[in-house]
Design a protein around this motif. Structure first.
Motif, PDB file in Angstrom:
ATOM      1  N   ILE A   6       0.676  -1.282   0.155  1.00  0.00           N
ATOM      2  CA  ILE A   6       0.068   0.003   0.116  1.00  0.00           C
ATOM      3  C   ILE A   6       1.004   1.158   0.139  1.00  0.00           C
ATOM      4  O   ILE A   6       0.659   2.293  -0.680  1.00  0.00           O
ATOM      5  N   ASN A   7       2.009   1.294   0.799  1.00  0.00           N
ATOM      6  CA  ASN A   7       2.633   2.580   0.772  1.00  0.00           C
ATOM      7  C   ASN A   7       3.375   2.338  -0.647  1.00  0.00           C
ATOM      8  O   ASN A   7       3.801   3.467  -1.275  1.00  0.00           O
ATOM      9  N   GLY A   8       3.882   1.460  -1.222  1.00  0.00           N
ATOM     10  CA  GLY A   8       4.547   1.578  -2.418  1.00  0.00           C
ATOM     11  C   GLY A   8       3.340   1.878  -3.509  1.00  0.00           C
ATOM     12  O   GLY A   8       3.734   2.576  -4.510  1.00  0.00           O
ATOM     13  N   ALA A   9       2.314   1.585  -3.267  1.00  0.00           N
ATOM     14  CA  ALA A   9       1.329   2.027  -4.495  1.00  0.00           C
ATOM     15  C   ALA A   9       1.061   3.704  -4.240  1.00  0.00           C
ATOM     16  O   ALA A   9       0.956   4.271  -5.293  1.00  0.00           O
ATOM     17  N   VAL A  10       1.070   4.087  -2.807  1.00  0.00           N
ATOM     18  CA  VAL A  10       0.985   5.378  -2.794  1.00  0.00           C
ATOM     19  C   VAL A  10       1.962   6.214  -3.236  1.00  0.00           C
ATOM     20  O   VAL A  10       1.897   7.162  -3.968  1.00  0.00           O
ATOM     21  N   ARG A  23      -8.060  -0.500   2.032  1.00  0.00           N
ATOM     22  CA  ARG A  23      -6.915  -0.195   2.819  1.00  0.00           C
ATOM     23  C   ARG A  23      -6.246   1.239   2.045  1.00  0.00           C
ATOM     24  O   ARG A  23      -5.833   2.120   2.707  1.00  0.00           O
ATOM     25  N   LEU A  24      -6.211   0.870   0.821  1.00  0.00           N
ATOM     26  CA  LEU A  24      -5.539   2.070  -0.163  1.00  0.00           C
ATOM     27  C   LEU A  24      -6.404   3.318  -0.135  1.00  0.00           C
ATOM     28  O   LEU A  24      -5.659   4.635   0.137  1.00  0.00           O
ATOM     29  N   ILE A  25      -7.590   3.324  -0.018  1.00  0.00           N
ATOM     30  CA  ILE A  25      -8.423   4.431   0.190  1.00  0.00           C
ATOM     31  C   ILE A  25      -8.335   5.105   1.476  1.00  0.00           C
ATOM     32  O   ILE A  25      -8.239   6.355   1.494  1.00  0.00           O
ATOM     33  N   GLU A  26      -8.155   4.161   2.420  1.00  0.00           N
ATOM     34  CA  GLU A  26      -8.103   4.975   3.733  1.00  0.00           C
ATOM     35  C   GLU A  26      -6.741   5.774   4.097  1.00  0.00           C
ATOM     36  O   GLU A  26      -6.564   6.779   4.229  1.00  0.00           O
ATOM     37  N   ARG A  27      -5.602   5.060   3.390  1.00  0.00           N
ATOM     38  CA  ARG A  27      -4.366   5.764   3.558  1.00  0.00           C
ATOM     39  C   ARG A  27      -4.218   6.992   2.593  1.00  0.00           C
ATOM     40  O   ARG A  27      -3.875   7.915   3.115  1.00  0.00           O
ATOM     41  N   ALA A  28      -4.666   6.760   1.328  1.00  0.00           N
ATOM     42  CA  ALA A  28      -4.769   7.753   0.490  1.00  0.00           C
ATOM     43  C   ALA A  28      -5.668   9.229   1.013  1.00  0.00           C
ATOM     44  O   ALA A  28      -5.261  10.242   0.744  1.00  0.00           O
ATOM     45  N   SER A  29      -6.859   8.717   1.540  1.00  0.00           N
ATOM     46  CA  SER A  29      -7.664   9.797   1.981  1.00  0.00           C
ATOM     47  C   SER A  29      -6.852  10.727   2.993  1.00  0.00           C
ATOM     48  O   SER A  29      -7.368  11.686   3.334  1.00  0.00           O
ATOM     49  N   ARG A  30      -5.978  10.163   3.697  1.00  0.00           N
ATOM     50  CA  ARG A  30      -5.069  10.882   4.871  1.00  0.00           C
ATOM     51  C   ARG A  30      -4.053  11.894   4.302  1.00  0.00           C
ATOM     52  O   ARG A  30      -3.550  12.376   5.027  1.00  0.00           O
ATOM     53  N   ILE A  31      -3.785  11.533   2.755  1.00  0.00           N
ATOM     54  CA  ILE A  31      -2.649  12.517   2.365  1.00  0.00           C
ATOM     55  C   ILE A  31      -2.940  13.864   2.703  1.00  0.00           C
ATOM     56  O   ILE A  31      -4.003  14.349   2.257  1.00  0.00           O
ATOM     57  N   ALA A  37     -15.753   3.713 -15.660  1.00  0.00           N
ATOM     58  CA  ALA A  37     -14.940   3.640 -14.567  1.00  0.00           C
ATOM     59  C   ALA A  37     -15.634   4.117 -13.237  1.00  0.00           C
ATOM     60  O   ALA A  37     -16.516   4.996 -13.389  1.00  0.00           O
ATOM     61  N   ARG A  38     -15.262   3.366 -12.110  1.00  0.00           N
ATOM     62  CA  ARG A  38     -16.114   3.907 -10.792  1.00  0.00           C
ATOM     63  C   ARG A  38     -15.057   4.583 -10.083  1.00  0.00           C
ATOM     64  O   ARG A  38     -13.789   4.376  -9.868  1.00  0.00           O
ATOM     65  N   LEU A  39     -15.546   5.910  -9.528  1.00  0.00           N
ATOM     66  CA  LEU A  39     -14.765   6.567  -8.576  1.00  0.00           C
ATOM     67  C   LEU A  39     -15.120   6.417  -7.253  1.00  0.00           C
ATOM     68  O   LEU A  39     -15.767   6.407  -6.848  1.00  0.00           O
ATOM     69  N   ARG A  40     -13.773   5.915  -6.603  1.00  0.00           N
ATOM     70  CA  ARG A  40     -13.589   5.313  -5.538  1.00  0.00           C
ATOM     71  C   ARG A  40     -13.088   6.356  -4.490  1.00  0.00           C
ATOM     72  O   ARG A  40     -13.180   6.467  -3.381  1.00  0.00           O
ATOM     73  N   LEU A  57      -8.763   7.645  -7.281  1.00  0.00           N
ATOM     74  CA  LEU A  57      -8.812   6.182  -7.424  1.00  0.00           C
ATOM     75  C   LEU A  57      -9.950   5.892  -8.533  1.00  0.00           C
ATOM     76  O   LEU A  57     -11.084   6.069  -7.836  1.00  0.00           O
ATOM     77  N   LEU A  58      -9.727   5.266  -9.505  1.00  0.00           N
ATOM     78  CA  LEU A  58     -10.494   4.839 -10.539  1.00  0.00           C
ATOM     79  C   LEU A  58     -10.726   3.404 -10.536  1.00  0.00           C
ATOM     80  O   LEU A  58      -9.603   2.534 -10.895  1.00  0.00           O
ATOM     81  N   GLU A  59     -11.743   2.569 -10.350  1.00  0.00           N
ATOM     82  CA  GLU A  59     -11.867   1.174 -10.489  1.00  0.00           C
ATOM     83  C   GLU A  59     -12.329   0.691 -11.930  1.00  0.00           C
ATOM     84  O   GLU A  59     -13.335   1.368 -12.382  1.00  0.00           O
ATOM     85  N   CYS A  60     -11.564  -0.039 -12.398  1.00  0.00           N
ATOM     86  CA  CYS A  60     -11.831  -0.429 -13.874  1.00  0.00           C
ATOM     87  C   CYS A  60     -12.297  -2.017 -13.936  1.00  0.00           C
ATOM     88  O   CYS A  60     -11.609  -2.745 -13.530  1.00  0.00           O
ATOM     89  N   ASP A  61     -13.111  -2.167 -14.994  1.00  0.00           N
ATOM     90  CA  ASP A  61     -13.446  -3.658 -15.145  1.00  0.00           C
ATOM     91  C   ASP A  61     -12.664  -4.025 -16.473  1.00  0.00           C
ATOM     92  O   ASP A  61     -12.673  -5.294 -16.432  1.00  0.00           O
ATOM     93  N   SER A  62     -12.202  -3.322 -17.362  1.00  0.00           N
ATOM     94  CA  SER A  62     -11.429  -3.820 -18.445  1.00  0.00           C
ATOM     95  C   SER A  62     -10.219  -2.989 -18.608  1.00  0.00           C
ATOM     96  O   SER A  62     -10.259  -1.823 -18.483  1.00  0.00           O
ATOM     97  N   HIS A  63      -9.187  -3.881 -18.938  1.00  0.00           N
ATOM     98  CA  HIS A  63      -7.872  -3.243 -19.040  1.00  0.00           C
ATOM     99  C   HIS A  63      -7.619  -2.309 -20.673  1.00  0.00           C
ATOM    100  O   HIS A  63      -6.656  -1.750 -20.781  1.00  0.00           O
TER     101      HIS A  63
END
Ligand code: NAP
Length: 493
Positions: free
Chosen positions: A271-275, A305-313, A349-352, A371-377
């Motif tokens: 998660i830190n690496g993703a942030v 968990r990513l949303i939780e961490r990123a929303s604290r930036i 895409a879904r906005l998370r 963060l955008l959730e996608c179903d298709s690459h």
């Protein structure tokens, strides 16, 4: 507000544009003008290139030993260390990069110069074990001549250092063209190069706009190499310009780098690496890990968990030590980011998280971590570089699908792989088509580690032991040892 006024560096002199024209640089945190710089046109570029050519032929530089060039580079590294806080503050002011990030980069900058200084006198040629007993041959590495360095706005000092140091180590001279959005620290670097003792004309800087100043420089017939960092569209212009006189090229372009998280990874680190990959530097990084590929077993947990961490930036003024994300460097870039997010939502895409400018008390070009959730690459947001704090996340089933997605890209600059399985780490590192692969880390750089891309991320490598060779021509010298007269002139020897 009083504007800071800068001049350009041509032939060791600090000059205005011959036309007298200037342009203003805006502070990304307030959208207000803070500096005024010369707007160089073709006539100024002509002077800079001529000065660089004259310096290339000047015995004070031409006959300086490689060890002597190394000493000058070492001194320049020391001067950067002496001026590190000033440079870090200036870059943060100019391009809106976080002060903690510019401090980190500037603190490391002397290493590039010290490391490359050590390479200057290790450019050994070879003696050739010829199959012709009456001949002796050897090779030497010769400088190219005038180099043009074209620099983008996101990390100007670092991206200049990895061109300037090897170009000078090899004995070339250089004309730098920084982005009109972030020129100040490159002018300071030229000042330090003069103070270090590089002869006048060895390092020149012209300031101005890409299509005028940059284009005049890259098509100049005396330019023997163009070291370019920037976007693919500009690179195509540069490649065409280089065709006129076959100038050598290195192209460090953009990316859409996959950050691949397997179910067996250390999730806190991942998660830190993703942030770090996408929200550090507000995503304005060529190696941004903007595609998050997450194994389905841990997908929901990871995303939460990513949303939780990123929303604290903490978003805020880049010059504030407490800020973790600053603004976009330019208003245009903010508009690009907003446009691509709107397109992604329209495509399904879904906005998370994020997706808008933050409600903070500042007029700058800020954008929330998104963060955008996608179903298709195959969605556009999975394929195009955003160059902003926007990650798109998608789930994968197994290693084969992760690799297929990772390589389904026009780009190939970097990739992150998060797993505790050693065999998988090596299999993925081998399979991914990118110039840099990080396993269980992200955004690590070193003077010793080459950077550069596969595919549309460009070609050529910067940094590392071979970086100086990329600024040289190989010469082969033949010596006839025979005492016999020259044989039949119509037969190849
Ligand atoms: P850009 O628009 O391509 O500009 C790069 C540089 O080229 C700037 O100095 C620009 O000047 C100049 N330029 C523009 N038009 C030109 C022309 N016709 N001829 C010659 N020079 C010209 O890129 P950017 O928006 O500044 O930077 C973002 C891009 O750089 C992204 O794609 C990013 O991924 C890439 N990048 C790659 C790396 C890497 O190491 N691979 C590192 C950082 C960034 P002006 O700005 O004054 O127009």
């Amino acid at each position: 507000m009083t504007l800071a006024r800068f001049k350009m560096c041509i032939d060791g002199q600090w000059v205005d544009a011959l036309s007298g024209k200037t342009f203003k640089s805006l502070d990304p945190s307030s959208a207000e003008a803070w500096a005024e710089l010369p707007d160089a046109d073709q006539a100024d570029v002509e002077q800079a290139v001529q000065a660089a050519q004259k310096a290339f032929e000047n015995p004070a530089w031409r006959n300086l030993s490689a060890t002597g060039r190394g000493k000058l580079l070492r001194r320049l590294g020391d001067l950067i260390a002496d001026n590190k806080e000033h440079l870090a503050q200036l870059e943060s002011r100019d391009n809106g990069k976080l002060i903690r990030e510019t401090r980190g980069q500037v603190n490391y900058l002397p290493e590039f110069f010290h490391y490359t200084a050590g390479l200057a006198d290790k450019l050994e040629g070879g003696t050739l074990p010829l199959d012709k007993p009456d001949m002796f041959a050897y090779t030497t590495h010769e400088p190219l001549g005038v180099v043009a360095g074209i620099i983008p706005w996101n990390s100007p000092l670092y991206l200049t250092a990895i061109k300037l140091a090897p170009a000078l180590a090899a004995g070339n001279t250089i004309v730098l063209k920084p982005s009109e959005h972030a020129s100040a620290t490159i002018l300071e670097l030229a000042r330090l190069a003069l103070e270090a003792g590089f002869p006048a004309g060895v390092v020149n800087v012209v300031t101005g706009f890409g299509p005028s100043t940059g284009a005049a420089l890259t098509r100049h017939p005396l330019v023997r190499k163009i070291a370019f960092t920037g976007g693919a569209a500009t690179a195509r212009h540069v490649v065409r310009s280089s065709a006129e006189n076959f100038a050598r090229l290195s192209l460090e372009l953009g990316g859409k780098s996959p950050n691949i998280i397997f179910a067996d990874a250390d999730l806190d680190s991942a998660i830190n690496g993703a942030v770090a990959g996408i929200y550090a530097a507000s995503g304005q990084s060529c190696v941004a890990g903007s595609r998050l590929l997450v194994q389905e077993d841990i997908y929901d947990d990871f995303v939460e968990r990513l949303i939780e961490r990123a929303s604290r930036i903490r978003i805020g003024n880049p010059q504030d030590d407490a800020s973790e994300m600053g603004p976009m460097a330019t208003a245009q870039q903010l508009a690009v980011v907003e446009g691509l997010v709107a397109d992604a939502l329209a495509e399904g895409a879904r906005l998370r998280l994020g997706g808008k400018r933050p409600a903070i008390d500042a007029r700058g070009w800020y954008y929330e971590p998104t963060l955008l959730e996608c179903d298709s690459h195959s969605m556009k947001i999975m394929q195009e570089e955003v160059f902003g704090p926007v990650a798109s996340v998608i789930r994968f089933k197994d290693e084969a699908q992760a690799l297929a997605m990772a390589n389904d890209s026009q780009f190939g600059l970097a990739a992150g792989i998060w797993t505790r399985d050693l065999g998988r780490a090596h299999r993925m590192a081998k399979g991914v088509r990118s110039g840099i692969v990080w396993v269980n880390t992200y955004r690590a750089v070193s003077a010793m580690a080459p950077i550069g891309g596969f595919n549309n991320s460009g070609y050529g490598r910067e940094s590392g032991i071979d970086s100086v060779l990329a600024y040289t021509e190989l010469k082969t010298v033949w010596i006839n040892l025979s005492q016999e007269p020259m044989p039949d002139p119509f037969v190849m020897r």
